[in-house]
Design a protein around this motif. Structure first.
Motif, short mmCIF file in Angstrom:
data_model
loop_
_atom_site.label_atom_id
_atom_site.label_comp_id
_atom_site.label_asym_id
_atom_site.label_seq_id
_atom_site.Cartn_x
_atom_site.Cartn_y
_atom_site.Cartn_z
N GLU A 154 55.46 37.87 42.26
CA GLU A 154 55.41 36.64 41.22
C GLU A 154 56.00 35.46 41.88
OE1 GLU A 154 54.26 36.87 38.10
OE2 GLU A 154 53.54 38.83 38.33
N ALA A 155 56.60 35.57 43.02
CA ALA A 155 57.37 34.36 43.86
C ALA A 155 56.14 33.71 44.47
CB ALA A 155 58.42 34.81 44.43
N MET A 156 55.18 34.11 44.57
CA MET A 156 54.00 33.27 45.58
C MET A 156 53.68 31.99 44.82
SD MET A 156 50.19 34.91 46.27
CE MET A 156 51.04 36.57 46.80
N ALA A 157 53.64 30.96 45.66
CA ALA A 157 53.21 30.11 45.11
C ALA A 157 51.90 29.49 45.20
CB ALA A 157 53.78 28.45 45.79
N LEU A 158 51.09 29.67 44.05
CA LEU A 158 49.55 29.75 44.26
C LEU A 158 49.10 28.37 43.94
CD1 LEU A 158 48.71 32.64 41.55
CD2 LEU A 158 48.47 32.63 44.07
N ASP A 209 51.60 56.81 27.78
CA ASP A 209 53.18 56.77 27.45
C ASP A 209 53.80 56.14 28.78
OD1 ASP A 209 52.46 58.86 29.03
OD2 ASP A 209 53.59 60.21 27.92
N ARG A 210 53.12 55.50 29.61
CA ARG A 210 53.90 55.03 31.01
C ARG A 210 54.15 53.67 30.96
NH1 ARG A 210 50.12 57.91 35.55
NH2 ARG A 210 48.63 57.01 34.14
N ASN A 211 54.95 53.09 31.86
CA ASN A 211 55.05 51.60 31.96
C ASN A 211 53.89 50.75 32.32
OD1 ASN A 211 57.78 51.86 30.78
ND2 ASN A 211 58.39 52.26 32.71
N ALA A 212 53.30 51.57 33.27
CA ALA A 212 52.20 50.98 33.87
C ALA A 212 51.23 52.14 34.45
CB ALA A 212 52.49 50.40 35.14
N VAL A 213 49.72 51.88 34.34
CA VAL A 213 48.46 52.69 34.94
C VAL A 213 48.65 52.37 36.45
CG1 VAL A 213 46.10 52.74 35.17
CG2 VAL A 213 47.18 52.68 32.97
N LYS A 214 48.50 53.36 37.23
CA LYS A 214 48.36 53.30 38.81
C LYS A 214 47.10 53.10 39.35
CE LYS A 214 52.79 55.73 39.24
NZ LYS A 214 53.40 56.87 39.98
N PRO A 215 47.01 52.40 40.22
CA PRO A 215 45.46 52.22 40.96
C PRO A 215 44.69 53.41 41.01
CG PRO A 215 47.21 50.75 42.01
CD PRO A 215 47.79 51.57 41.02
N GLU A 216 45.44 54.58 41.38
CA GLU A 216 44.48 55.71 41.38
C GLU A 216 43.98 56.45 40.17
OE1 GLU A 216 49.08 57.18 42.12
OE2 GLU A 216 47.66 55.33 42.66
N LEU A 228 47.23 42.14 39.52
CA LEU A 228 47.32 43.36 39.16
C LEU A 228 48.45 43.92 38.66
CD1 LEU A 228 44.60 44.55 41.95
CD2 LEU A 228 44.32 44.42 39.74
N ARG A 229 49.54 43.50 39.53
CA ARG A 229 50.92 44.21 38.75
C ARG A 229 51.00 43.73 37.23
NH1 ARG A 229 56.41 43.69 42.04
NH2 ARG A 229 56.11 45.22 43.40
N ARG A 230 50.58 42.74 36.85
CA ARG A 230 50.67 42.16 35.48
C ARG A 230 49.67 43.20 34.52
NH1 ARG A 230 50.31 35.75 35.52
NH2 ARG A 230 52.07 35.48 37.00
N GLN A 253 54.10 49.19 44.05
CA GLN A 253 52.58 49.09 43.68
C GLN A 253 52.31 47.52 43.27
OE1 GLN A 253 50.50 51.42 43.19
NE2 GLN A 253 51.71 53.09 42.79
N PRO A 254 51.18 47.34 43.43
CA PRO A 254 49.94 48.37 43.69
C PRO A 254 49.54 48.42 45.03
CG PRO A 254 48.96 46.16 43.00
CD PRO A 254 50.42 46.07 42.94
N TRP A 255 49.48 49.67 45.48
CA TRP A 255 48.86 50.16 46.56
C TRP A 255 47.43 50.42 46.65
CZ3 TRP A 255 52.23 49.74 50.42
CH2 TRP A 255 53.69 49.80 50.31
N GLY A 256 46.68 49.90 47.67
CA GLY A 256 45.09 50.34 47.51
C GLY A 256 44.71 49.79 48.61
N ILE A 257 43.19 49.40 48.40
CA ILE A 257 42.42 49.13 49.38
C ILE A 257 43.11 47.76 50.24
CG2 ILE A 257 40.14 47.88 50.42
CD1 ILE A 257 40.26 50.96 49.71
N GLY A 258 43.11 47.48 51.35
CA GLY A 258 44.08 46.34 52.06
C GLY A 258 45.44 46.37 52.13
#
Length: 701
Positions: free
Chosen positions: A61-65, A283-290, A256-258, A495-500
């Protein structure tokens, strides 16, 4: 059950690449982020090799876009074309694609343009009859229907003829795509493609749905209509990006985090129904990439592969719960059909390849064509064959009943660029497209042999014989005491972990196989212990590795960490990605008590003798395999197991203490569960009586 070491034991052929970042850099990254050294090593391998980059990886979130309007040269023009079409009441038509990326992109823009008041419809080419991308037939039908603006999503960058036909018919065209650029770009009024951006751009890794998201959000913002729209669009962005295997770096990682946090309480009826059908908990805080990669995404993709893409578009575009549930159930049924087709084709392909291994190893690429294979699933099978054999795979099937035309899918290894390989064969192909890791193609059947030879020439330019094994990229070594819930939570926080941005892969040398068995259709379940830390036993799963049973008693293992919840209890497990024979030159230290003894005889503890207590004997030999049971002694509960490969008896009490004793030795080791073990004379009371009770329990029928 512990399978004995036999001549039938086999290991997958793999090449291991173990990272070794400089220790001072590891220390610097750990200090800058507060992460453990294990995770600091992982970040370095993911390109976060300075304190500044590591800090952004931990907190994207600290990334300057940069402003998308400045980053994408044609974005302002695209928004202007859409605004004029909406204001004039001009019909807009979306041409999507039949994979999850294309269908989520289509649904996303249908929602966004409908929200903006546009007159909008869509079309998706027939996978079986037409193949990938917009074509002249679709363009001409749009023109006949009074469409004034065509908007492609997840396709179009290589469709020069179709876009030229649209211009010829007086239609405006906006191409949004993310595939590699051809030598000649189509004559569209505007082109949005992250491949046109500099390599260092945070938008560079966007999938087709990411480009659609940028366009939709920019349009809504320009009209002051963003309120209430961003969340649903971000959910679709999340589904499409992960399902399309886009790199989870740059802006993808941030958005994706959001999006993953939104999905458990999704506002989209279709996503709610799909999660319910697929068994993804809400019932979780976030769905995971898997969850998306292995449950939600395949069910969306299955529709495009085997059925009518309109089913998936309606699923993702509807706000009606009953319609959403009906479409989700259709996705489930088609996905089951897809799974069976994949199993059948994979089994047949393996049989063909194992019969003629020398041929494809000599060519350094696999090219297989069978007339009855279903085009919709051969890409999935190609990916599995790459995982199995470690070489580029090109699978094809007949496109017509006469077998005069072939259509195929390709998947690859890191050292082989699929799109460049197809370009190298372009004069032999009717149509092709893709990127480094994957692609699609069609050709006349009479060109097949020439195509195979040309691919072999390309493969010999970039692949050496040592490349022709599946690659296991390993981040760092870990010992079993490192593999705690705290480490898992640290991994999960990134997270998120995944491709790349792959999930961390650890390795541990010289582990012993306590037990192993086949589970499901062809999966391997095992229990491991590290001799230097015998008090810790870890469960592991290896997907589609049933053929490697039995594993040898001692191996090096490479794995990811996973969390397993069962009956209210949560534990850390290993997901095996690699095994290899133990390097005999590398021996663990401090393992005298539990040193592996693979040549030990089949009998259990024969006797434990001492001057002050009677001997403890096993009157009959136990099985040579692992035996375990529970027993009571003087009102207390114990669990015990005898491991014949090491001639070792282990007894664990209710407080988590473990007594380990080997046959013929009077000194055992008492492991308290945490901290250092202590030597125990097992011929003395009460230990000798506990040992006797354990042996009796193991021998009872």
């Amino acid at each position: 059950m512990l399978a004995p070491s036999t001549p039938q034991s086999c290991l997958p052929a793999q090449r291991w690449c173990i990272a070794s970042p400089p220790p001072d850099l590891v220390a610097a990254i750990a200090a800058a982020t507060g992460l453990s050294p294990l995770l600091a090593r992982v970040l370095i391998e993911r390109g976060a090799d300075t304190p500044e980059r590591a800090a952004l990886h931990v907190n994207p979130e600290a990334m300057a876009l940069p402003d998308p309007l400045e980053a994408f040269p044609d974005l302002a023009k695209s928004v202007d074309l859409l605004q004029r079409a909406i204001a004039d009441g001009t019909a807009i038509a979306i041409c999507g694609d039949y994979d999850a990326d294309g269908m989520t992109s289509t649904a996303l823009l249908l929602r966004a343009l409908g929200h903006a008041g546009a007159q909008v419809d869509y079309a998706i080419p027939s996978r079986m009859q037409e193949g990938y991308g917009i074509n002249c037939r679709i363009v001409e039908e749009f023109a006949a229907a009074g469409v004034g603006l065509i908007l492609t999503v997840d396709n179009g960058i290589a469709a020069y003829d179709a876009i030229a036909r649209a211009v010829e018919l007086g239609l405006e065209a906006i191409v949004t795509d993310h595939h590699d650029l051809p030598a000649k770009l189509p004559p569209a009024g505007a082109i949005l493609n992250p491949k046109l951006l500099p390599e260092e751009s945070p938008y560079r890794g966007l999938a087709g749905v990411g480009v659609a998201y940028v366009l939709a959000v920019t349009l809504a913002r320009s009209q002051g209509q963003l309120a209430g729209l961003t969340g649903p669009l971000l959910e679709l962005f999340t589904l499409g990006t992960i399902a399309d295997l886009a790199p989870l770096t740059g802006v993808n990682r941030r958005w994706l985090r959001r999006g993953l946090r939104l999905l458990p309480q999704s506002r989209l009826a279709g996503v709610q129904s799909l999660m319910q059908i697929a068994g993804v908990k809400d019932d979780r805080n976030a769905v995971k990439p898997e969850d998306i990669g292995f449950r939600l995404g395949p069910r969306i993709n299955a529709i495009g592969r085997l059925s009518d893409p309109q089913i998936a578009i309606e699923l993702l575009a509807t706000d009606d719960p009953s319609t959403a549930l009906a479409r989700a159930m259709q996705c489930e049924a088609v996905n089951r059909q897809r799974q069976q087709l994949c199993r059948d084709i994979e089994r047949e392909a393996i049989g063909l390849l194992d019969e003629d291994r020398a041929d494809w190893q000599q060519h350094r690429a696999i090219v297989l064509v069978q007339p009855h294979w279903h085009h919709g699933v051969i890409g999935i099978v190609a990916s599995r064959l790459v995982e199995r054999y470690g070489v580029p795979v090109f699978l094809g099937t007949h496109e017509d009943d006469a077998g005069e035309h072939l259509r195929g899918s390709a998947r690859s290894i890191p050292e082989f660029h699929v799109f460049e390989a197809l370009e190298f064969c372009s004069d032999l192909l009717e149509k092709f497209g893709g990127h480094k890791a994957a692609g699609g193609f069609s050709l006349v059947a009479k060109n097949l042999d020439a195509f195979r030879d040309r691919l072999s020439r390309f493969a010999h330019r970039c692949l050496q014989p040592e490349h022709l094994k599946p690659l296991v990229a390993i981040d760092t070594r870990a010992d079993f005491p490192d593999l705690t819930s705290a480490l898992y939570q640290e991994i999960d926080s990134l997270q998120p972990w995944g491709i790349g941005n792959e999930q961390p892969v650890f390795w541990t040398p010289n582990v012993c196989v306590l037990a192993q068995r086949r589970v499901g259709e062809n999966h391997l379940k095992a229990t491991f212990v590290q001799p230097t830390h015998p008090q810790i036993e870890l469960q592991a799963i290896a997907w589609r590795w049933g053929e490697y049973l039995p594993l040898p008693p001692r191996i090096d293992i490479a794995y990811k960490l996973r969390e397993n919840s069962w009956q209210g209890r949560t534990s850390i497990e290993l997901e095996l990605v690699g095994v290899r024979a133990v390097n005999q030159a590398v021996e663990p230290s401090g393992a005298a008590v539990l040193a592996t003894n693979p040549t030990a005889g089949p009998n259990p503890i024969a006797q434990i003798t001492g001057p002050s207590e009677p001997s403890v004997e096993s009157p009959t030999p136990l099985s040579s395999e692992l035996q375990q049971t529970e027993f009571q002694h003087q009102g207390r509960a114990y669990a015990c197991r005898f491991w014949s490969v090491r001639d070792e008896l282990r007894i664990r009490n209710g407080r988590g203490q473990t007594l380990c004793v080997r046959r013929g030795r009077r000194i055992g080791m008492l492991h308290p569960g945490s901290g250092a073990a202590t030597e125990i004379d097992v011929t003395r009371s009460p230990y000798c009586h506990i040992v006797k009770a354990a042996i009796a329990a193991l021998e009872s029928p």
